[in-house]
Scaffold this active site. Structure first.
Site: not given
Ligand code: NAD
Ligand code: ZN
Length: 278
Positions: A110-111, A129, A137, A174, A214, A241
């Site tokens: 997560n970001v 990530h 930069c 820069c 994930t 879920p």
């Molecule tokens: P994804 O969006 O691909 O998948 C999310 C997963 O979470 C799914 O498998 C889903 O079934 C599950 N899910 C949904 N609700 C849930 C809950 N309440 N409890 C538990 N699980 C639940 O996300 P990912 O696998 O993290 O990867 C994709 C990319 O998305 C990553 O690179 C990430 O950096 C980025 N991302 C980050 C954020 C954030 O920072 N919050 C948000 C969206 C995407």
């Molecule tokens: Zn720079």
């Protein structure tokens, strides 16, 4: 035996052996804080008459083509993240770090920065990530990170950037273009920005892997899941879920535990087991 009671006995033996723990989180843990995952319908982004998926927007190729459109998408997502607060799942993970201290590491995709807000420490958190509250930069004149300037406030969906905002997003070193501090889909993990080697190294030595929310579409998390699944004595837990590859790995493992439920509901119960058998 229910999954919780199976886990309770596994945790008890892990405590005796002083085992190391990895928590690996994805977008799902932040879903209950109101931050959309990439799989949901909110993932789309319109540019002109075209619709783009996150897998197209979050790329170096798209940034080279249209940097301000990509910045606009990130600033909108950052606005959503700034409005959000950590939920019970994040707080449970923070509590686990408090209980386990240096036997604990968090690897997050997560970001949004919510784990740090909930109380996990930067020292023990690998943000593999990146973090969308920071920029760096594009020309790498420095390898430092800079917070997104305070002058950049709330950005609505598809709201174009003003000239003042574009100026504020220049590299403080820069004055060239800066970029969001996130790993894009067409880039590679590294140690300096994303602590990828440290994450793999810790996970390899771990005795328990707790995977949360994930989808398994990214390479480093899958690699970590596969490493742990080949260790017969390790405990492998998946909280999600919906079906996903980590759930399959956990089902096939002798010490695998599967919770097909939301992380905000399950994680406080998992951490309560830890507290109980302390
Ligand atoms: P994804 O969006 O691909 O998948 C999310 C997963 O979470 C799914 O498998 C889903 O079934 C599950 N899910 C949904 N609700 C849930 C809950 N309440 N409890 C538990 N699980 C639940 O996300 P990912 O696998 O993290 O990867 C994709 C990319 O998305 C990553 O690179 C990430 O950096 C980025 N991302 C980050 C954020 C954030 O920072 N919050 C948000 C969206 C995407
Ligand atoms: Zn720079």
């Amino acid at each position: 035996m229910t999954e919780l009671s199976k886990l309770e006995s596994l945790i008890r033996s892990l405590k005796e052996s002083q085992g190391k723990v990895t928590v690996l989180t994805g977008a799902g843990i932040s879903a209950e804080s109101g931050i959309p995952t990439f799989r949901g319908p909110e993932g789309y982004w319109s540019v002109g008459s075209k619709e783009y998926r996150p897998e197209q927007m979050a790329t170096r190729a798209m940034f080279s083509l249209d940097p301000w459109e990509v910045w606009s998408w990130y600033l909108y997502r950052r606005t959503v993240c700034r409005k959000a607060s950590p939920n019970g799942g994040h707080f449970a993970v923070a509590r686990l770090e408090e209980i386990l201290g240096d036997r604990f590491r968090l690897i997050t995709q997560n970001v949004d920065g919510l784990h740090l807000l909930a109380g996990n420490t930067e020292k023990r958190t690998f943000q593999i990530h990146g973090n969308l509250h920071f920029m760096r930069c594009t020309a790498a004149c420095t390898d430092g990170l800079f917070p997104i300037p305070a002058s950049i406030g709330v950005k609505g969906r598809n709201q174009p950037l003003t000239q003042g905002e574009k100026d504020a997003l220049r590299c403080p070193g820069c004055r060239g273009l800066s970029r969001p501090h996130v790993l894009w889909f067409d880039e590679f993990y590294d140690e300096h920005f994303y602590r990828a080697s440290s994450a793999i190294q810790w996970a390899t030595q771990s005795d328990l892997l707790l995977v949360v929310g994930t989808a398994g579409a990214t390479t480093l998390p899958m690699q970590i899941g596969e490493i742990l699944s080949r260790k017969p004595d390790a405990v492998l837990i998946d909280v999600n879920p919906n079906p996903n590859p980590f759930q399959e790995l956990a089902r096939a493992h002798p010490k695998g535990v599967v919770f097909e439920a939301k992380s905000g509901e399950v994680l406080p119960k998992v951490v309560a087991l830890w507290e109980k058998s302390r």
